[in-house]
Design a protein around this motif. Structure first.
Motif, mmCIF file in Angstrom:
data_model
loop_
_atom_site.group_PDB
_atom_site.id
_atom_site.type_symbol
_atom_site.label_atom_id
_atom_site.label_comp_id
_atom_site.label_asym_id
_atom_site.label_seq_id
_atom_site.Cartn_x
_atom_site.Cartn_y
_atom_site.Cartn_z
ATOM 1 N N ILE A 185 0.935 -1.344 0.137
ATOM 2 C CA ILE A 185 0.297 -0.007 -0.098
ATOM 3 C C ILE A 185 0.792 1.163 0.103
ATOM 4 N N ILE A 186 1.603 0.423 1.008
ATOM 5 C CA ILE A 186 3.116 2.079 1.024
ATOM 6 C C ILE A 186 4.281 1.746 0.530
ATOM 7 N N ARG A 187 4.653 2.112 -0.895
ATOM 8 C CA ARG A 187 5.627 0.789 -0.872
ATOM 9 C C ARG A 187 7.261 1.706 -0.883
ATOM 10 N N ILE A 188 7.308 1.546 -0.061
ATOM 11 C CA ILE A 188 9.086 2.035 0.093
ATOM 12 C C ILE A 188 10.156 0.777 0.375
ATOM 13 N N LEU A 189 9.354 -0.122 1.036
ATOM 14 C CA LEU A 189 10.792 -1.253 0.684
ATOM 15 C C LEU A 189 10.391 -2.104 -0.306
ATOM 16 N N PRO A 190 12.629 -2.273 -0.890
ATOM 17 C CA PRO A 190 12.622 -3.099 -1.866
ATOM 18 C C PRO A 190 12.007 -4.060 -1.721
ATOM 19 N N TYR A 191 11.319 -5.214 -2.253
ATOM 20 C CA TYR A 191 11.256 -6.716 -2.528
ATOM 21 C C TYR A 191 12.408 -7.445 -2.442
ATOM 22 N N SER A 192 13.512 -7.018 -1.893
ATOM 23 C CA SER A 192 14.925 -7.880 -1.483
ATOM 24 C C SER A 192 15.307 -7.486 0.645
ATOM 25 N N VAL A 193 14.764 -6.513 0.438
ATOM 26 C CA VAL A 193 14.441 -6.188 1.683
ATOM 27 C C VAL A 193 13.534 -6.952 2.599
ATOM 28 N N HIS A 194 12.391 -7.095 2.347
ATOM 29 C CA HIS A 194 10.964 -8.578 2.304
ATOM 30 C C HIS A 194 11.749 -9.449 2.326
ATOM 31 N N LEU A 195 12.510 -10.285 1.696
ATOM 32 C CA LEU A 195 12.754 -11.037 1.407
ATOM 33 C C LEU A 195 13.676 -11.280 2.524
ATOM 34 N N ALA A 196 14.392 -10.819 2.896
ATOM 35 C CA ALA A 196 15.843 -10.458 4.051
ATOM 36 C C ALA A 196 14.689 -10.830 5.081
ATOM 37 N N VAL A 197 14.294 -10.483 5.259
ATOM 38 C CA VAL A 197 12.944 -9.906 6.376
ATOM 39 C C VAL A 197 12.781 -11.167 6.299
#
Length: 123
Positions: free
Chosen positions: A62-74
């Motif tokens: 919804i608020i697209r500020i984090l890269p998908y790569s960061v999401h995968l790392a988390v």
């Protein structure tokens, strides 16, 4: 042929149900019998996962500020925490199984994530 087939879109649509599950399942399964942290770790991780999904730059963000790569790392870090928690915190029975199954699921999805194609920069 690569076995990494989980696309960014597939992952995006899995995120909300997983977050809701992490919040709701501790209540329905009565987690925390061996250690109260077994309840709270999932419950709080679910809210964090919901926030992460809302903030990720993918189809359901919804608020697209984090890269998908960061999401995968988390997600990877959560998988490692879920794998270690039952042993480190002495979970037994359903508490132990819940975290072991979730750790395997999260780490499997992350490991099967299809690499993102990069757009070539004009020289």
């Amino acid at each position: 042929m690569s076995v990494r087939f989980v696309t960014k879109t597939m992952h995006a649509y899995l995120d909300y149900p997983v977050a809701i599950g992490l919040i709701a399942l501790p209540v329905f399964l009565d987690l925390g019998q061996s250690n109260p942290i077994a309840f709270w770790l999932s419950f709080l991780t679910g809210f964090a996962a919901l926030a992460l999904t809302i903030l990720t730059d993918h189809q359901t963000g919804i608020i697209r500020i984090l890269p998908y790569s960061v999401h995968l790392a988390v997600d990877f870090a959560v998988g490692i925490v879920f794998l270690a928690a039952p042993f480190a915190l002495g979970f037994t029975g359903l508490d132990f199984a819940y975290y072991l199954v979730n750790a395997i699921a999260v780490l499997t999805v992350v490991s099967l994530a299809k690499p993102q194609e990069t757009v070539a920069q004009a020289a």
